[in-house]
Design an enzyme around this catalytic site. Structure first.
Site, mmCIF file in Angstrom:
data_model
loop_
_atom_site.group_PDB
_atom_site.id
_atom_site.type_symbol
_atom_site.label_atom_id
_atom_site.label_comp_id
_atom_site.label_asym_id
_atom_site.label_seq_id
_atom_site.Cartn_x
_atom_site.Cartn_y
_atom_site.Cartn_z
ATOM 1 N N LYS A 66 26.283 87.071 112.329
ATOM 2 C CA LYS A 66 25.588 87.333 113.595
ATOM 3 C C LYS A 66 24.066 87.477 113.423
ATOM 4 O O LYS A 66 23.303 87.018 114.275
ATOM 5 C CB LYS A 66 26.152 88.589 114.269
ATOM 6 N N ASN A 87 25.945 86.443 119.105
ATOM 7 C CA ASN A 87 27.371 86.107 119.011
ATOM 8 C C ASN A 87 27.712 84.855 119.806
ATOM 9 O O ASN A 87 28.851 84.412 119.798
ATOM 10 C CB ASN A 87 28.238 87.285 119.476
ATOM 11 N N ASP A 102 27.758 90.993 123.558
ATOM 12 C CA ASP A 102 28.629 92.149 123.283
ATOM 13 C C ASP A 102 28.328 93.313 124.234
ATOM 14 O O ASP A 102 29.245 93.945 124.766
ATOM 15 C CB ASP A 102 28.462 92.622 121.831
ATOM 16 N N ALA A 128 26.709 104.503 115.051
ATOM 17 C CA ALA A 128 25.375 103.876 115.042
ATOM 18 C C ALA A 128 25.411 102.585 114.238
ATOM 19 O O ALA A 128 24.437 102.205 113.590
ATOM 20 C CB ALA A 128 24.346 104.844 114.466
HETATM 21 N N1 LIG Z 1 35.919 95.615 121.686
HETATM 22 C C1 LIG Z 1 35.094 94.755 121.132
HETATM 23 O O1 LIG Z 1 34.853 93.654 121.656
HETATM 24 C C2 LIG Z 1 34.386 95.128 119.855
HETATM 25 C C3 LIG Z 1 33.163 94.513 119.530
HETATM 26 C C4 LIG Z 1 32.517 94.897 118.339
HETATM 27 C C5 LIG Z 1 33.100 95.854 117.513
HETATM 28 N N2 LIG Z 1 34.292 96.422 117.856
HETATM 29 C C6 LIG Z 1 34.891 97.454 116.995
HETATM 30 O O2 LIG Z 1 33.960 98.519 116.894
HETATM 31 C C7 LIG Z 1 34.053 99.168 115.628
HETATM 32 C C8 LIG Z 1 32.665 99.283 115.007
HETATM 33 O O3 LIG Z 1 32.130 97.991 114.762
HETATM 34 P P1 LIG Z 1 30.678 97.806 114.104
HETATM 35 O O4 LIG Z 1 30.458 96.358 114.006
HETATM 36 O O5 LIG Z 1 29.667 98.642 114.788
HETATM 37 O O6 LIG Z 1 30.915 98.411 112.628
HETATM 38 P P2 LIG Z 1 29.847 98.993 111.603
HETATM 39 O O7 LIG Z 1 28.504 98.380 111.849
HETATM 40 O O8 LIG Z 1 30.466 98.890 110.273
HETATM 41 O O9 LIG Z 1 29.736 100.570 111.997
HETATM 42 C C9 LIG Z 1 30.811 101.428 111.759
HETATM 43 C C10 LIG Z 1 30.554 102.779 112.430
HETATM 44 O O10 LIG Z 1 31.710 103.613 112.226
HETATM 45 C C11 LIG Z 1 31.313 104.814 111.546
HETATM 46 N N3 LIG Z 1 32.380 105.246 110.643
HETATM 47 C C12 LIG Z 1 33.140 104.472 109.843
HETATM 48 N N4 LIG Z 1 34.013 105.246 109.139
HETATM 49 C C13 LIG Z 1 33.774 106.533 109.523
HETATM 50 C C14 LIG Z 1 34.335 107.801 109.145
HETATM 51 N N5 LIG Z 1 35.338 107.881 108.245
HETATM 52 N N6 LIG Z 1 33.851 108.913 109.747
HETATM 53 C C15 LIG Z 1 32.850 108.829 110.662
HETATM 54 N N7 LIG Z 1 32.274 107.665 111.044
HETATM 55 C C16 LIG Z 1 32.730 106.541 110.475
HETATM 56 C C17 LIG Z 1 30.063 104.431 110.806
HETATM 57 O O11 LIG Z 1 29.332 105.603 110.479
HETATM 58 P P3 LIG Z 1 28.292 105.605 109.217
HETATM 59 O O12 LIG Z 1 27.031 104.982 109.725
HETATM 60 O O13 LIG Z 1 28.160 107.026 108.874
HETATM 61 O O14 LIG Z 1 28.957 104.789 108.139
HETATM 62 C C18 LIG Z 1 29.363 103.548 111.854
HETATM 63 O O15 LIG Z 1 28.784 104.321 112.874
HETATM 64 C C19 LIG Z 1 35.047 98.322 114.821
HETATM 65 O O16 LIG Z 1 36.287 98.972 114.853
HETATM 66 C C20 LIG Z 1 35.111 97.009 115.562
HETATM 67 O O17 LIG Z 1 36.354 96.367 115.423
HETATM 68 C C21 LIG Z 1 34.935 96.089 119.016
#
Ligand SMILES: NC(=O)c1ccc[n+]([C@@H]2O[C@H](COP(=O)([O-])OP(=O)(O)OC[C@H]3O[C@@H](n4cnc5c(N)ncnc54)[C@H](OP(=O)(O)O)[C@@H]3O)[C@@H](O)[C@H]2O)c1
Length: 271
Positions: A66, A87, A102, A128
């Protein structure tokens, strides 16, 4: 002429986008195909040069490309620039136009599932990461008065809040439950609650009873957070609709029809 579009990523086999666009192509009787393409980072630039020459109208882009496609595009939309990632690419007369839908998908899902009032309510956002950036940008764009942000890693929350000025403030992760009062919307953008991950452990007692709770995680559809919110009587909106709505602008640009997000689409994607 048969219209072509697709989705690129690495991995790509899990993507639900072919099923989603395939449903719309059949529903609107469009002579077109939408294909998943496994593209590795080393092949990205060559792929972007080749696909328009093969007749592709555009593509969706998923992890991990992306940011890279955003950098390679000839033109970017304001909402893509707000996130620094794209995206949805449209190929037009030898140029690549990059959009990020998104955040639009998030607010459109919220508006459909709850109402426009919720989109503009003071929001409490957990997480975040990459998704949070688009969600916050879209909420502010829709007129949210204020966003409170919290993240396990405080430095990431502060860096993200700094991009948006004083409409976004942060609270420490351990203080999240106490900081809930006064918000009309609670959003989980962390991966907590996803199948195979621990649940999000947050006491909702302080949340205003009328506040809407939404999760962008959609596997499972009803995350432990949404189940707890529903049990307390909060309106809840699940995350699948974000995936469905984010696909609308691309389908419209490539295939020419404005597609509907409804129960039939949800059923087709979940099947
Ligand atoms: N519905 C949709 O269309 C859609 C679109 C995009 C994403 N999503 C979903 O959204 C989620 C996040 O995606 P992303 O791309 O933003 O991922 P990302 O950039 O990897 O960010 C992950 C986030 O989750 C937090 N996290 C992970 N493990 C944790 C834990 N054990 N305790 C507390 N915080 C934790 C991280 O905190 P830290 O910064 O502290 O690591 C960070 O804020 C995924 O599950 C993804 O599948 C859904």
């Amino acid at each position: 002429m048969t219209l072509l579009a697709g989705v690129i990523g690495d991995p790509i086999a899990h993507s639900r986008s072919p099923r989603l666009h395939g449903h719309w192509l059949r529903r609107y009787g469009i002579d077109g195909h939408y294909v998943p393409l496994h593209v590795r980072a080393d092949d990205l630039e060559a792929t972007l040069a080749l696909l328009p020459r093969l007749g592709f109208r555009g593509i969706n882009v998923t992890i991990p490309h992306k940011e890279a496609v955003f950098a390679l595009a000839d033109e970017t939309t304001a909402r893509a620039r707000a996130v620094g990632a794209a995206n949805t690419l449209t190929f037009q007369e030898g140029r690549i136009l990059a959009d990020n839908t998104d955040g639009y998908g998030f607010t459109a899902n919220l508006a459909q599932g709850a109402g426009h009032r919720d989109v503009r309510a003071p929001a409490f956002v957990l997480g975040a990461g990459g998704a949070a950036r688009g969600v916050i940008a879209a909420l502010l764009d829709e007129g949210a008065a204020h966003v409170t942000l919290t993240n396990r890693s405080a430095d990431r929350a502060e860096a993200l809040a700094a991009l948006f000025g004083d409409r976004v403030t942060t609270v420490p992760w351990i203080d999240a439950a106490q900081a809930l009062p006064g918000h009309g919307l609670l959003v989980n953008t962390t991966s907590l609650g996803m199948t195979g991950k621990p649940p999000l452990d947050l006491d909702l007692a302080g949340l205003d009873p009328s506040a809407t709770v939404t999760d962008i995680v959609y596997t499972p559809l009803e995350t432990p957070l949404l189940a707890a919110a529903r049990a307390r009587g909060h309106p809840v909106v699940d995350g699948l609709g974000m995936l469905l709505h984010q696909a609308v602008p691309g389908f419209h640009a490539w295939f020419g029809a404005e597609p509907r997000v409804d129960e039939a689409l949800r059923a087709a994607v979940l099947a």
